[in-house]
Design a protein around this motif. Structure first.
Motif, PDB file in Angstrom:
ATOM      1  N   ASP A  92       0.712  -1.429   0.033  1.00 37.40           N
ATOM      2  CA  ASP A  92       0.157   0.075  -0.011  1.00 37.40           C
ATOM      3  C   ASP A  92       0.789   1.078   0.110  1.00 37.40           C
ATOM      4  OD1 ASP A  92      -2.467   1.382   2.239  1.00 37.40           O
ATOM      5  OD2 ASP A  92      -2.465   1.272   0.129  1.00 37.40           O
ATOM      6  N   PRO A 290     -12.288  -5.300   4.059  1.00 42.02           N
ATOM      7  CA  PRO A 290     -11.749  -4.747   2.658  1.00 42.02           C
ATOM      8  C   PRO A 290     -10.358  -4.708   2.207  1.00 42.02           C
ATOM      9  CG  PRO A 290     -12.243  -3.233   4.410  1.00 42.02           C
ATOM     10  CD  PRO A 290     -12.587  -4.381   5.244  1.00 42.02           C
ATOM     11  N   ALA A 294      -9.452  -6.237  -1.079  1.00 37.56           N
ATOM     12  CA  ALA A 294      -8.299  -5.335  -2.172  1.00 37.56           C
ATOM     13  C   ALA A 294      -7.206  -6.070  -2.407  1.00 37.56           C
ATOM     14  CB  ALA A 294      -8.105  -4.189  -1.666  1.00 37.56           C
ATOM     15  N   HIS A 298      -5.991  -7.422  -6.330  1.00 40.93           N
ATOM     16  CA  HIS A 298      -4.771  -6.948  -6.907  1.00 40.93           C
ATOM     17  C   HIS A 298      -3.988  -8.294  -7.631  1.00 40.93           C
ATOM     18  CE1 HIS A 298      -4.627  -2.600  -6.328  1.00 40.93           C
ATOM     19  NE2 HIS A 298      -5.099  -2.818  -5.306  1.00 40.93           N
ATOM     20  N   GLN A 311     -15.905 -12.664  -1.348  1.00 42.87           N
ATOM     21  CA  GLN A 311     -15.995 -11.494  -0.766  1.00 42.87           C
ATOM     22  C   GLN A 311     -17.163 -11.778   0.537  1.00 42.87           C
ATOM     23  OE1 GLN A 311     -18.990  -9.624  -1.015  1.00 42.87           O
ATOM     24  NE2 GLN A 311     -19.981 -11.309  -1.913  1.00 42.87           N
ATOM     25  N   ASP A 332     -15.714   2.256  -5.013  1.00 43.50           N
ATOM     26  CA  ASP A 332     -14.806   1.569  -5.738  1.00 43.50           C
ATOM     27  C   ASP A 332     -14.894   0.116  -5.487  1.00 43.50           C
ATOM     28  OD1 ASP A 332     -12.087   3.982  -5.311  1.00 43.50           O
ATOM     29  OD2 ASP A 332     -13.761   4.069  -6.588  1.00 43.50           O
ATOM     30  N   PHE A 333     -15.743  -0.165  -4.687  1.00 47.40           N
ATOM     31  CA  PHE A 333     -16.099  -1.725  -4.510  1.00 47.40           C
ATOM     32  C   PHE A 333     -17.627  -2.024  -4.701  1.00 47.40           C
ATOM     33  CE2 PHE A 333     -11.789  -2.684  -2.484  1.00 47.40           C
ATOM     34  CZ  PHE A 333     -11.409  -1.117  -2.232  1.00 47.40           C
ATOM     35  N   PRO A 343      -9.217  -2.061  -8.842  1.00 49.67           N
ATOM     36  CA  PRO A 343      -9.125  -1.107  -7.886  1.00 49.67           C
ATOM     37  C   PRO A 343      -8.500   0.236  -8.660  1.00 49.67           C
ATOM     38  CG  PRO A 343      -8.382  -2.882  -6.841  1.00 49.67           C
ATOM     39  CD  PRO A 343      -8.496  -3.210  -8.358  1.00 49.67           C
ATOM     40  N   LEU A 348      -3.162  -0.111  -2.026  1.00 52.28           N
ATOM     41  CA  LEU A 348      -4.419  -1.171  -2.232  1.00 52.28           C
ATOM     42  C   LEU A 348      -5.664  -0.644  -2.870  1.00 52.28           C
ATOM     43  CD1 LEU A 348      -4.052  -2.871   1.149  1.00 52.28           C
ATOM     44  CD2 LEU A 348      -3.168  -3.715  -1.114  1.00 52.28           C
ATOM     45  N   GLY A 349      -5.938   0.793  -2.759  1.00 46.17           N
ATOM     46  CA  GLY A 349      -7.030   1.448  -3.451  1.00 46.17           C
ATOM     47  C   GLY A 349      -8.147   1.457  -2.300  1.00 46.17           C
ATOM     48  N   VAL A 350      -7.882   1.163  -1.086  1.00 41.75           N
ATOM     49  CA  VAL A 350      -8.794   1.494   0.174  1.00 41.75           C
ATOM     50  C   VAL A 350      -8.602   2.704   1.031  1.00 41.75           C
ATOM     51  CG1 VAL A 350      -9.845   0.255   2.241  1.00 41.75           C
ATOM     52  CG2 VAL A 350      -8.977  -1.031   0.274  1.00 41.75           C
TER      53      VAL A 350
END
Ligand SMILES: O=C(O)C(=O)C[C@@H](O)[C@H](O)CO
Ligand SMILES: [Mg+2]
Length: 382
Positions: A92, A290, A294, A298, A311, A332-333, A343, A348-350
């Motif tokens: 991340d 989450p 994520a 990836h 999930q 985004d989720f 993502p 990570l995009g969180v």
């Protein structure tokens, strides 16, 4: 850049988030946890911080190898989950520093969207048809349910019939318009696995997960020789070294490493590649939060053999918090026709709702899995 601090936050429902701070103001988040042993993993994370504080967070491979090999004793669920969450947070940080999603650092996209699946039916598969119908409205067409309730080492045909009845009802109701995996969840011992799998054959489940306990992996090839149903396993294997024996012995068609149990992105990306060499599909286990999801995505988006992604939205374990409760960038989720998109944000995009995490961590539950017993009083596999 140097690592300055590791802070852990145990959270409802049964998760733990880790924040790694650096001396340049960039922080990374990960999700080190073994369900039911959060405090043990928390202790392991803080023991491993000796390998991290004062170090350059960009040297992920050296930090991973040092965390794994600097201790004489290694592997297993606690240490590998601690390493997993730390590894996620390091990736991340790296993505945030370079301004790209982690998958770009792993070679870029191999697909445009990832097929997801949802749990139905809870610990004791019931109301499964209603659960499927509800999730179909959200666009899902792929599901997973427990393949049976508790099962004795040698059990009755009535118990087998009760398990098959649930599956028969699904096929009677939906035909082959949906797909579903059956998770034996380690509840079925080798003598009954062959019996139950044979009775399930006509209903063609998409896969049977953990047909026996991971410590009984030598039965995988024997069971695979007796069925056409793909066998899946991996949530209780914690490194390449656990998976290599299973891949070499054969029997598993779908590998299910957990990004928060099996050493993180660094290790699971390698496991995915090993699986591909054996023509084995990848379906990361992810009944968690989450950050774990994520990290899974990836690896999915750079692994051609990724076939399905678990999930936890609506999962029966999520009491007290739902998948995206601690996430600010919920959009985004979103699910798109039963799929998720790559993502988009760096790392990570969180985007973690840190204020809420800090607040909720003050009242974290100590989740424990149920302990089941057979009619004769002997402990049963849950
Ligand atoms: O999602 C799965 O496939 C499971 O078998 C759930 C199990 O891993 C529980 O999370 C253990 O607490
Ligand atoms: Mg499972």
């Amino acid at each position: 850049m140097k690592v300055t601090r590791l802070t852990t936050y145990r959270l409802a429902p049964r998760w733990m988030f880790l924040k790694i701070d650096t001396d340049e103001g960039v922080s990374g988040w990960g999700e080190p946890v073994i369900e039911g042993r959060a405090r043990s993993v928390e202790a392991a994370v803080h023991e491993l911080s000796d390998c991290l504080v004062g170090q350059d967070p960009s040297r992920i491979n050296d930090l991973w190898q040092t965390m794994y090999r600097s201790g004489f004793y290694r592997g297993g669920p606690i240490l590998m989950s601690a390493i997993a969450g730390i590894d996620q947070a390091l990736w991340d940080i790296k993505g945030k520093v370079l301004g790209v999603p982690v998958y770009q650092l792993l070679g870029g996209l191999v697909r445009d969207r990832m097929r997801m699946y949802s749990w139905v039916g809870g610990d004791r598969p019931a109301e499964v048809v209603a659960g499927i119908r509800k999730l179909q409205e959200a666009g899902f067409d792929t599901f997973k349910l427990n393949g049976c309730e508790k099962m004795g080492l040698v059990d009755s045909s009535r118990t087998v019939d009760a398990a098959v009845k649930v599956v028969a009802e699904i096929r009677e109701t939906f035909g082959h318009s949906i797909e579903f995996g059956l998770d034996f969840h380690g509840r079925v011992a080798a003598p009954m696995a062959a019996v139950l799998i044979k009775e399930l054959e006509p209903f063609r489940p998409l896969f049977i997960e953990e047909p026996v306990l991971a410590e009984q992996a030598e039965h995988y090839p024997r069971l695979a020789a007796r069925t056409s149903i793909p066998l899946a396993a991996g949530e209780r294997m914690f490194s390449r070294f656990d998976f290599k024996r299973v891949f070499a012995a054969g029997g598993i068609s779908i590998a299910q490493p957990d990004l928060s149990h099996a050493g993180g992105i660094t290790e699971c990306h390698k496991i995915a590649s090993m699986a591909e060499a054996y023509d084995i599909g990848l379906a990361p286990h992810c009944p968690l939060g989450p950050l774990a999801l994520a990290a899974s995505l990836h690896v999915d988006f750079v692994s051609r053999n990724a076939v399905l992604q678990e999930q936890s939205m609506g999962i029966h374990y999520n009491e007290g918090a739902e998948l995206l409760d601690y996430v600010l960038n919920k959009d985004d989720f979103a699910f798109h026709d039963g799929h998720m998109l790559p993502p988009t944000k760096p790392g990570l995009g969180v985007i973690v709702n840190e204020e809420l995490v800090i607040e909720r961590s003050k009242s974290a539950p100590d989740w424990r899995n149920p302990v089941w017993r057979h009619e004769d009083g002997a402990i049963a596999e849950w």
